[in-house]
Write an enzyme that holds these catalytic residues in place. Structure first.
Site, short mmCIF file in Angstrom:
data_model
loop_
_atom_site.label_atom_id
_atom_site.label_comp_id
_atom_site.label_asym_id
_atom_site.label_seq_id
_atom_site.Cartn_x
_atom_site.Cartn_y
_atom_site.Cartn_z
N PRO A 62 0.89 -1.27 -0.01
CA PRO A 62 -0.14 -0.10 -0.16
C PRO A 62 0.88 1.18 0.15
O PRO A 62 0.63 2.23 0.98
CB PRO A 62 -0.73 -0.10 1.30
N CYS A 63 1.69 1.68 -1.27
CA CYS A 63 1.90 2.87 -1.18
C CYS A 63 1.21 4.12 -1.35
O CYS A 63 1.54 5.17 -0.99
CB CYS A 63 3.15 2.86 -2.42
N HIS A 64 -0.04 3.67 -1.45
CA HIS A 64 -0.99 4.78 -1.43
C HIS A 64 -1.14 5.54 -0.14
O HIS A 64 -1.77 6.59 -0.10
CB HIS A 64 -2.38 4.53 -2.00
#
Length: 204
Positions: A172-174
């Site tokens: 989850p780089c978001h």
């Protein structure tokens, strides 16, 4: 009919064709898989952030790609970086497709999939391994993520690792944002990042 070359063979890609052709394509895929000719399987799924390409090896999910990346370009890169024996074989990615569907429906907060990190090496891989530590519905700054790593001052490198994440959504780089609270850039685009953060905030 569009095709993908696999170990000297052409695998048919079926999209809205008749049942007989679809059956032949399924037989081709099954035979190629049974003979160990498929190193990278891929499929497409629809999602609230557009069509996604999922690709997997025997080791696990190796790539999730947004439409804005250009799926043909992504497949060409996988051929060069992993193996030219690549084929549209959806069954291998059933679990990934199911878990992503559950995520988008707000019924899944973490993923339970084997992951193949071969497309990220060194510090980039270290950053990606730490990203799931940012909880669902939470965010962390690039500096905070850097502090989790062996190079706590490498804030810019964290940004690069997120920008080149081969497994967005699942890794989850978001959830990584700027220190001032603004969202920052995202591989899938600013609108996709906003949607994902809003989805998680609303489903907590």
């Amino acid at each position: 009919m569009n095709t993908v070359k696999v170990a000297g063979l052409l695998a048919p890609i079926v999209d809205g064709e008749d049942a007989a052709v679809a059956n032949l394509a399924a037989q081709f895929t099954a035979a190629a898989s049974a003979q160990g000719l498929v190193d990278v399987a891929y499929r497409m799924i629809d999602s609230p952030v557009g069509q996604l390409l999922l690709a997997g090896t025997e080791a696990g999910l190796v790539r999730v790609a947004f439409a804005v990346e250009g799926h043909d370009s992504v497949l060409e890169a996988l051929c060069a970086a992993v193996s030219p024996r690549i084929m549209r074989a959806p069954a291998r990615l059933d679990a990934a497709a199911r878990e992503l569907d559950e995520y988008f429906q707000g019924r899944r907060q973490s993923f339970d999939l084997p992951l193949d990190f071969r497309l990220a090496q060194g510090f980039r891989r270290e950053v990606l391994v730490h990203l799931p530590e940012i909880g669902y519905g939470q965010t962390a700054s690039y500096a905070a993520v850097a502090a989790m790593t062996s190079s706590p001052r490498a804030v810019r490198a964290v940004g690069t690792a997120c920008a080149r994440n081969p497994l967005p959504l699942v890794v989850p780089c978001h959830r990584v944002i700027r220190s001032d609270g603004s969202q920052g850039a995202y591989l899938g685009g600013a609108e996709a990042k906003s949607l994902l953060l809003a989805l998680e905030a609303g489903a907590k």
